[in-house]
Motif scaffolding. Structure first.
Motif, PDB file in Angstrom:
ATOM      1  N   LEU A 134      -3.580   3.921  -4.646  1.00 48.00           N
ATOM      2  CA  LEU A 134      -3.762   4.250  -5.754  1.00 48.00           C
ATOM      3  C   LEU A 134      -5.716   4.758  -5.838  1.00 48.00           C
ATOM      4  CD1 LEU A 134      -3.436   1.772  -8.175  1.00 48.00           C
ATOM      5  CD2 LEU A 134      -1.975   3.934  -8.015  1.00 48.00           C
ATOM      6  N   LYS A 135      -6.819   5.016  -4.746  1.00 49.00           N
ATOM      7  CA  LYS A 135      -7.912   5.441  -5.078  1.00 49.00           C
ATOM      8  C   LYS A 135      -7.944   6.724  -4.018  1.00 49.00           C
ATOM      9  CE  LYS A 135     -12.484   3.996  -3.391  1.00 49.00           C
ATOM     10  NZ  LYS A 135     -13.373   3.299  -2.456  1.00 49.00           N
ATOM     11  N   ALA A 136      -7.045   6.503  -2.539  1.00 48.62           N
ATOM     12  CA  ALA A 136      -6.669   7.372  -2.019  1.00 48.62           C
ATOM     13  C   ALA A 136      -6.004   8.835  -2.512  1.00 48.62           C
ATOM     14  CB  ALA A 136      -5.738   7.025  -1.041  1.00 48.62           C
ATOM     15  N   LEU A 137      -5.626   8.128  -3.760  1.00 48.37           N
ATOM     16  CA  LEU A 137      -4.881   9.720  -4.565  1.00 48.37           C
ATOM     17  C   LEU A 137      -5.214  10.242  -5.549  1.00 48.37           C
ATOM     18  CD1 LEU A 137      -0.914   8.971  -4.075  1.00 48.37           C
ATOM     19  CD2 LEU A 137      -2.353  10.586  -2.622  1.00 48.37           C
ATOM     20  N   GLY A 138      -6.407  10.083  -5.727  1.00 53.81           N
ATOM     21  CA  GLY A 138      -7.624  10.599  -6.709  1.00 53.81           C
ATOM     22  C   GLY A 138      -8.097   9.726  -7.996  1.00 53.81           C
ATOM     23  N   ALA A 139      -7.152   8.008  -8.137  1.00 51.61           N
ATOM     24  CA  ALA A 139      -7.156   7.848  -9.636  1.00 51.61           C
ATOM     25  C   ALA A 139      -8.100   6.819  -9.787  1.00 51.61           C
ATOM     26  CB  ALA A 139      -5.747   6.544  -9.655  1.00 51.61           C
ATOM     27  N   ILE A 140      -8.678   6.701 -11.256  1.00 52.01           N
ATOM     28  CA  ILE A 140      -9.552   5.524 -11.469  1.00 52.01           C
ATOM     29  C   ILE A 140      -9.143   4.187 -11.287  1.00 52.01           C
ATOM     30  CG2 ILE A 140     -11.411   5.614 -12.748  1.00 52.01           C
ATOM     31  CD1 ILE A 140     -11.330   8.381 -13.639  1.00 52.01           C
ATOM     32  N   VAL A 141      -9.588   3.062 -10.898  1.00 52.61           N
ATOM     33  CA  VAL A 141      -8.737   2.063 -10.791  1.00 52.61           C
ATOM     34  C   VAL A 141     -10.379   0.875 -10.880  1.00 52.61           C
ATOM     35  CG1 VAL A 141      -7.548   0.694  -8.623  1.00 52.61           C
ATOM     36  CG2 VAL A 141      -7.110   2.681  -8.800  1.00 52.61           C
ATOM     37  N   TYR A 142      -9.146   0.091 -12.707  1.00 57.77           N
ATOM     38  CA  TYR A 142      -9.780  -1.277 -12.573  1.00 57.77           C
ATOM     39  C   TYR A 142      -9.323  -2.673 -11.759  1.00 57.77           C
ATOM     40  CZ  TYR A 142     -12.010   2.278 -15.668  1.00 57.77           C
ATOM     41  OH  TYR A 142     -12.438   3.606 -16.586  1.00 57.77           O
ATOM     42  N   ARG A 192       0.783  -1.599  -0.176  1.00 56.87           N
ATOM     43  CA  ARG A 192       0.196  -0.290   0.197  1.00 56.87           C
ATOM     44  C   ARG A 192       0.629   1.053   0.034  1.00 56.87           C
ATOM     45  NH1 ARG A 192      -4.366   1.163   4.943  1.00 56.87           N
ATOM     46  NH2 ARG A 192      -2.140   1.511   6.537  1.00 56.87           N
ATOM     47  N   GLU A 193       2.235   1.089   0.670  1.00 61.58           N
ATOM     48  CA  GLU A 193       2.928   2.477   0.635  1.00 61.58           C
ATOM     49  C   GLU A 193       4.027   2.243  -0.147  1.00 61.58           C
ATOM     50  OE1 GLU A 193       4.310   3.945   4.366  1.00 61.58           O
ATOM     51  OE2 GLU A 193       2.231   3.055   5.469  1.00 61.58           O
ATOM     52  N   SER A 194       4.343   1.240  -0.804  1.00 59.29           N
ATOM     53  CA  SER A 194       5.493   1.240  -1.448  1.00 59.29           C
ATOM     54  C   SER A 194       5.449   0.974  -2.872  1.00 59.29           C
ATOM     55  CB  SER A 194       6.265   0.313  -1.136  1.00 59.29           C
ATOM     56  OG  SER A 194       5.934  -1.191  -1.539  1.00 59.29           O
ATOM     57  N   ILE A 195       3.949   1.184  -3.504  1.00 58.61           N
ATOM     58  CA  ILE A 195       3.182   1.090  -4.791  1.00 58.61           C
ATOM     59  C   ILE A 195       3.695   2.590  -5.825  1.00 58.61           C
ATOM     60  CG2 ILE A 195       0.975   1.256  -3.855  1.00 58.61           C
ATOM     61  CD1 ILE A 195       2.669  -0.172  -7.663  1.00 58.61           C
ATOM     62  N   LEU A 196       2.808   3.643  -4.567  1.00 59.65           N
ATOM     63  CA  LEU A 196       3.292   4.756  -4.637  1.00 59.65           C
ATOM     64  C   LEU A 196       4.580   5.799  -4.825  1.00 59.65           C
ATOM     65  CD1 LEU A 196       0.586   6.401  -2.348  1.00 59.65           C
ATOM     66  CD2 LEU A 196       0.663   5.722  -5.182  1.00 59.65           C
ATOM     67  N   ASP A 197       5.210   4.310  -3.923  1.00 58.83           N
ATOM     68  CA  ASP A 197       6.936   5.127  -4.249  1.00 58.83           C
ATOM     69  C   ASP A 197       7.720   4.832  -5.413  1.00 58.83           C
ATOM     70  OD1 ASP A 197       9.721   5.988  -2.914  1.00 58.83           O
ATOM     71  OD2 ASP A 197       9.583   4.497  -1.665  1.00 58.83           O
ATOM     72  N   GLY A 198       7.246   3.520  -5.677  1.00 54.45           N
ATOM     73  CA  GLY A 198       7.367   3.125  -6.483  1.00 54.45           C
ATOM     74  C   GLY A 198       7.562   3.533  -8.429  1.00 54.45           C
ATOM     75  N   LEU A 199       5.973   4.164  -8.003  1.00 54.67           N
ATOM     76  CA  LEU A 199       5.630   4.861  -9.322  1.00 54.67           C
ATOM     77  C   LEU A 199       6.456   6.534  -8.660  1.00 54.67           C
ATOM     78  CD1 LEU A 199       1.980   3.126  -9.543  1.00 54.67           C
ATOM     79  CD2 LEU A 199       4.159   2.725 -11.002  1.00 54.67           C
ATOM     80  N   VAL A 213      -5.900   4.146 -14.006  1.00 55.79           N
ATOM     81  CA  VAL A 213      -5.640   2.304 -13.244  1.00 55.79           C
ATOM     82  C   VAL A 213      -5.880   1.069 -14.049  1.00 55.79           C
ATOM     83  CG1 VAL A 213      -4.029   1.697 -11.928  1.00 55.79           C
ATOM     84  CG2 VAL A 213      -3.355   4.060 -12.339  1.00 55.79           C
ATOM     85  N   VAL A 214      -5.560  -0.097 -14.014  1.00 59.48           N
ATOM     86  CA  VAL A 214      -6.251  -1.265 -13.438  1.00 59.48           C
ATOM     87  C   VAL A 214      -5.080  -2.153 -13.319  1.00 59.48           C
ATOM     88  CG1 VAL A 214      -4.982  -2.080 -16.226  1.00 59.48           C
ATOM     89  CG2 VAL A 214      -6.686  -3.030 -15.040  1.00 59.48           C
ATOM     90  N   VAL A 215      -5.099  -2.470 -11.958  1.00 58.58           N
ATOM     91  CA  VAL A 215      -4.452  -3.971 -11.155  1.00 58.58           C
ATOM     92  C   VAL A 215      -5.229  -5.122 -11.671  1.00 58.58           C
ATOM     93  CG1 VAL A 215      -3.990  -3.848  -9.040  1.00 58.58           C
ATOM     94  CG2 VAL A 215      -4.357  -1.875  -9.922  1.00 58.58           C
ATOM     95  N   CYS A 216      -3.906  -6.024 -11.691  1.00 57.48           N
ATOM     96  CA  CYS A 216      -4.190  -7.092 -12.320  1.00 57.48           C
ATOM     97  C   CYS A 216      -4.190  -8.364 -11.070  1.00 57.48           C
ATOM     98  CB  CYS A 216      -3.718  -7.589 -13.182  1.00 57.48           C
ATOM     99  SG  CYS A 216      -3.891  -7.054 -15.179  1.00 57.48           S
ATOM    100  N   GLY A 217      -5.430  -8.680 -10.565  1.00 57.93           N
ATOM    101  CA  GLY A 217      -5.242  -8.592  -9.454  1.00 57.93           C
ATOM    102  C   GLY A 217      -5.533  -8.405  -7.458  1.00 57.93           C
ATOM    103  N   TYR A 218      -6.718  -8.615  -6.972  1.00 56.95           N
ATOM    104  CA  TYR A 218      -7.386  -8.659  -5.744  1.00 56.95           C
ATOM    105  C   TYR A 218      -7.242  -9.260  -4.666  1.00 56.95           C
ATOM    106  CZ  TYR A 218      -9.961  -4.603  -3.259  1.00 56.95           C
ATOM    107  OH  TYR A 218     -10.750  -3.417  -2.791  1.00 56.95           O
TER     108      TYR A 218
END
Length: 527
Positions: A328-336, A292-299, A312-317
């Motif tokens: 991603l949702k917390a920063l306002g992205a539209i997530v599929y 949850r924290e490192s995905i944003l850091d890496g991007l 953004v599309v995330v493959c796998g939940y």
């Protein structure tokens, strides 16, 4: 009323002040109006440079652009840049201060800096240090010879040195060619750990390092700590006789656990194995909160992308996907979400995400993130249909989720623009931004939170102690989950960091629930 007469000399001073003020305004306006022209000219120069690159010019441009991302003292870029024009560590003759050369790292002279990194990590891994202090006198791993293959970072160094403090001898290699912190590997080598790893290994280097860990005259491993299953695979393939002495395998990744279950199902698993990945303290903390924290850091480090309004599309939940989507949702992205499991798909729906097939959104999304543990989730067909500048990355352990091999064809041009950032260019000029060549994003391109790795490392240490000291017959040749009591013990070690105070059951309450007052509080099947 007549105007007041100015004092003698003041009028001249006011006139001079007015002239100076006008000159400053003119100078400022001239700077402002000229600035855009300079910027446009610079852009034109860049375009002209790109049209006619010489081999030397292209290389120096790439190096200058990527320098900002290689200066960071983190796993995103180790203390020194691992450029391909340097001598391979395999060709260097290095010794530590004790005269030992039983290691292969980028530069042993970086050891002092790596030691400081490890000391910083120790400050946020108090539970693991506490375990080290409690068990150091008993030496529960005395006689253990552990061969390990994990990410080599400051946090895993704390784990390795804990295992050594508890009596084990360790030989270590990296499970990812990009995640090694060179200075940390040097610090471990200086401390006497036989470590074979450096950032930017080739595929051949990767297997060579694993082989050097396993194949040593006069040293026979009796425990395996693996992350991804590559070490276990190599031992099965090259040195099957080693398993005659192995007491157990501890595996922490989805991919590695899947391989172990395959071996077990085929009747080829000849030693007990502990599935750490599915322990609650690994899944619910490392997989979820860490990602949850490192995905944003890496991007952010690699692309400087703004997420607000991005599709953004995330493959796998699974737990990793849940962590990524929440951030991603917390920063306002539209997530599929794409998902094969109806239960996970329903969870995604209930969390407010739209579940789709990748083909339905591939043309419109700005970012594609894989975290399934599967292979060929993103194929060449998907890559061909992506929009210009689409960012593609992987948060799963293995580099099999994105079909990167299909991109290495003559008609496509690869352009390295930053460390671990490639532009793959189609003949029509379309670019896809590929991060870490499809390998694990967070540990290849950024860092992960130290505290959450303390939870995983403590779990791994306890699993090794349990398997090594278990009486004969307790564990068969199968894959086991960490006992729930150990899960709860790991969690309890980390609560003091938050000044958290557990409520204790009364005798009457414990009897009513049918529980021991001291736990375990959940059944072993609880996940």
């Amino acid at each position: 009323m007549p105007d007041a007469m100015p004092l003698p000399g003041v009028g001249e001073e006011l006139k001079q002040a007015k002239e100076i003020e006008d000159a400053e305004k003119y100078s400022f306006m001239a700077t402002v109006t000229k600035a855009p022209k300079k910027q446009i000219q610079f852009a034109d120069d860049m375009q002209e440079f790109s049209k006619f690159p010489t081999k030397t010019g292209r290389r120096s441009l790439s190096r200058s652009i990527s320098q900002s991302s290689t200066d960071s003292y983190s796993s995103a870029a180790s203390y020194t840049d691992s450029s391909d024009d340097e001598v391979s560590p395999r060709e260097k003759q290095q010794t530590n201060s004790k005269g030992s050369s039983n290691f292969c790292v980028k530069n042993i002279k970086q050891a002092e800096f790596g030691r400081r990194e490890i000391e910083i990590a120790e400050q946020d891994m108090s539970a693991l240090i506490s375990l080290r202090k409690r068990a150091q006198g008993e030496k529960p791993l005395a006689g253990a010879k552990i061969v390990g293959c994990t990410h080599i970072t400051a946090q895993t160094a704390v784990l390795i040195e804990t295992l050594c403090a508890l009596g084990a001898q360790c030989r270590w290699s990296a499970c990812n060619i990009y995640s090694t912190q060179n200075e940390v590997a040097a610090a471990l080598a200086e401390a006497g750990v036989a470590v074979f790893a450096w950032k930017g290994e080739s595929e051949d280097d990767f297997w060579w390092c694993i082989d050097r860990c396993v194949n040593m005259d006069g040293w026979q491993a009796n425990m395996i700590l693996d992350d991804g299953g590559d070490l276990t695979h190599w031992v099965y393939k090259k040195y099957p006789n080693v398993f005659k002495k192995i007491r157990g395998i501890v595996e922490e990744s989805v991919t590695g656990v899947h391989r172990l279950y395959q071996l077990s199902k085929a009747g080829k698993l000849c030693v007990p194995a502990m599935n750490v990945n599915d322990s609650v303290t690994k899944q619910k903390f490392d997989n979820l909160y860490c990602c949850r924290e490192s995905i944003l850091d890496g991007l952010k480090r690699t692309t400087d992308v703004m997420f607000g309004g991005k599709q953004v599309v995330v493959c796998g939940y699974g737990e990793v996907g849940k962590g990524c989507c929440a951030a991603l949702k917390a920063l306002g992205a539209i997530v599929y979400i794409t998902e094969i499991d109806p239960i996970c798909a329903l969870q995604a729906c209930m969390d407010g995400f739209r579940v789709v097939k990748l083909n339905e959104v591939i043309r419109q999304v700005d970012v594609v993130i894989t975290c399934t543990g599967n292979k060929n989730v993103v194929t060449r067909e998907h890559l061909d249909r992506m929009k210009n500048s689409c960012i593609v990355c992987n948060m799963g352990h293995s580099n099999t989720e994105i079909d990167v091999t299909s991109l290495r064809t003559p008609e496509l041009t690869w352009e390295r623009v930053r460390s671990q950032v490639d532009h793959v260019i189609w003949p029509d000029g379309k670019r896809v931004v590929l991060l870490a060549e499809g390998r694990l994003l967070n540990l290849s391109c950024s860092t992960v939170p130290t505290f959450v790795l303390s939870i995983t490392a403590t779990t791994q240490a306890l699993a090794l102690i349990e398997l090594y000291n278990a009486p004969e017959g307790r564990y068969k040749q199968d894959v086991y989950l960490l006992p729930k009591k150990m899960d709860e013990y790991v969690a309890s070690l980390h609560l003091p960091s938050f000044d958290a105070h557990l409520t204790e059951l009364t005798d009457d309450q414990a009897k009513y629930l049918g529980l021991n007052k001291n736990g375990p509080f959940k059944p072993n099947y609880y996940r």
